[in-house]
Design a protein around this motif. Structure first.
Motif, PDB file in Angstrom:
ATOM      1  N   THR A  83       0.827  -1.207   0.000  1.00 20.57           N
ATOM      2  CA  THR A  83       0.000   0.000   0.000  1.00 20.57           C
ATOM      3  C   THR A  83       0.860   1.256   0.000  1.00 20.57           C
ATOM      4  N   PHE A  84       1.951   1.230   0.767  1.00 20.99           N
ATOM      5  CA  PHE A  84       2.852   2.378   0.835  1.00 20.99           C
ATOM      6  C   PHE A  84       3.978   2.329  -0.188  1.00 20.99           C
ATOM      7  N   ARG A  85       3.909   1.372  -1.116  1.00 22.98           N
ATOM      8  CA  ARG A  85       4.898   1.205  -2.194  1.00 22.98           C
ATOM      9  C   ARG A  85       6.324   1.057  -1.652  1.00 22.98           C
ATOM     10  N   LEU A  86       6.454   0.215  -0.646  1.00 21.05           N
ATOM     11  CA  LEU A  86       7.756  -0.048  -0.053  1.00 21.05           C
ATOM     12  C   LEU A  86       8.274  -1.454  -0.347  1.00 21.05           C
ATOM     13  N   ILE A  87       7.567  -2.192  -1.195  1.00 20.63           N
ATOM     14  CA  ILE A  87       8.022  -3.543  -1.518  1.00 20.63           C
ATOM     15  C   ILE A  87       9.361  -3.450  -2.246  1.00 20.63           C
ATOM     16  N   ASN A  88      10.249  -4.363  -1.928  1.00 24.69           N
ATOM     17  CA  ASN A  88      11.578  -4.460  -2.523  1.00 24.69           C
ATOM     18  C   ASN A  88      12.462  -3.259  -2.168  1.00 24.69           C
ATOM     19  N   THR A  89      12.304  -2.742  -0.945  1.00 18.39           N
ATOM     20  CA  THR A  89      13.165  -1.664  -0.465  1.00 18.39           C
ATOM     21  C   THR A  89      13.750  -2.051   0.890  1.00 18.39           C
ATOM     22  N   LEU A  90      14.886  -1.470   1.192  1.00 16.31           N
ATOM     23  CA  LEU A  90      15.515  -1.731   2.484  1.00 16.31           C
ATOM     24  C   LEU A  90      14.727  -1.157   3.658  1.00 16.31           C
TER      25      LEU A  90
END
Length: 169
Positions: A83-90
């Protein structure tokens, strides 16, 4: 033949150059989340021990959070971070491991802060420190062996956890 284990890439050459980014990411996530969890857990454990914050209910709640297996929270973490577009981020991994490690570090640090006599804290207050100054100048240096041990255990827990990392990357 893959780029990492293929015969052309491995025979006579090192594959260290292809592994370094992954090790760097793992170290970054593990160290960052462990330091933040240690900092927040130390504040929470000190508040529980010295000021009786939360009473018995907070300790029970922290213990129940520790009993939840990571597989239960992997899908909710995925939906929240998507939802917060944080997939695949540290930052997503750091936040996820932080939420898992804060109850763990708090429970471990409760014992260390409980072993420090209240008279030492009272002496720091008489000498002119406020509660925060006594915490940073007296209590934390006395608990530093416990802080190091809890940091190492928290870091190893982050390093060995694969399910959430696979779900979020």
């Amino acid at each position: 033949e893959g780029p990492l284990w293929g015969a052309k890439e491995y025979v006579g050459r090192t594959f260290l150059a292809s592994i370094i980014p992954y090790i760097t990411n793992s170290l970054t996530v593990g160290i960052t989340s462990s330091i933040i969890a240690l900092f927040l857990g130390a504040f929470l454990a000190y508040g529980i021990v010295r000021f009786k914050v939360g009473g018995r209910n907070l300790y029970t709640w922290l213990l129940s959070l520790r009993m939840i297996p990571p597989v239960v929270v992997a899908i909710p973490f995925f939906t929240i971070f998507r939802t917060f577009r944080l997939i695949n981020t540290l930052p997503a991994l750091i936040i996820a491991y932080l939420l898992i490690n804060i109850p763990f570090t708090t429970l471990l640090l409760l014992g260390f802060f409980n072993d420090i006599p209240t008279e030492i804290n009272d002496a720091a207050l008489v000498d002119g420190c406020n509660s925060i100054g006594a915490f940073f100048r007296v209590i934390l240096p006395l608990a530093s062996p416990g802080l190091v041990a809890v940091f190492i255990i928290s870091f190893l827990a982050c390093w060995n956890e694969l399910l959430i990392a696979s779900a979020l990357t």
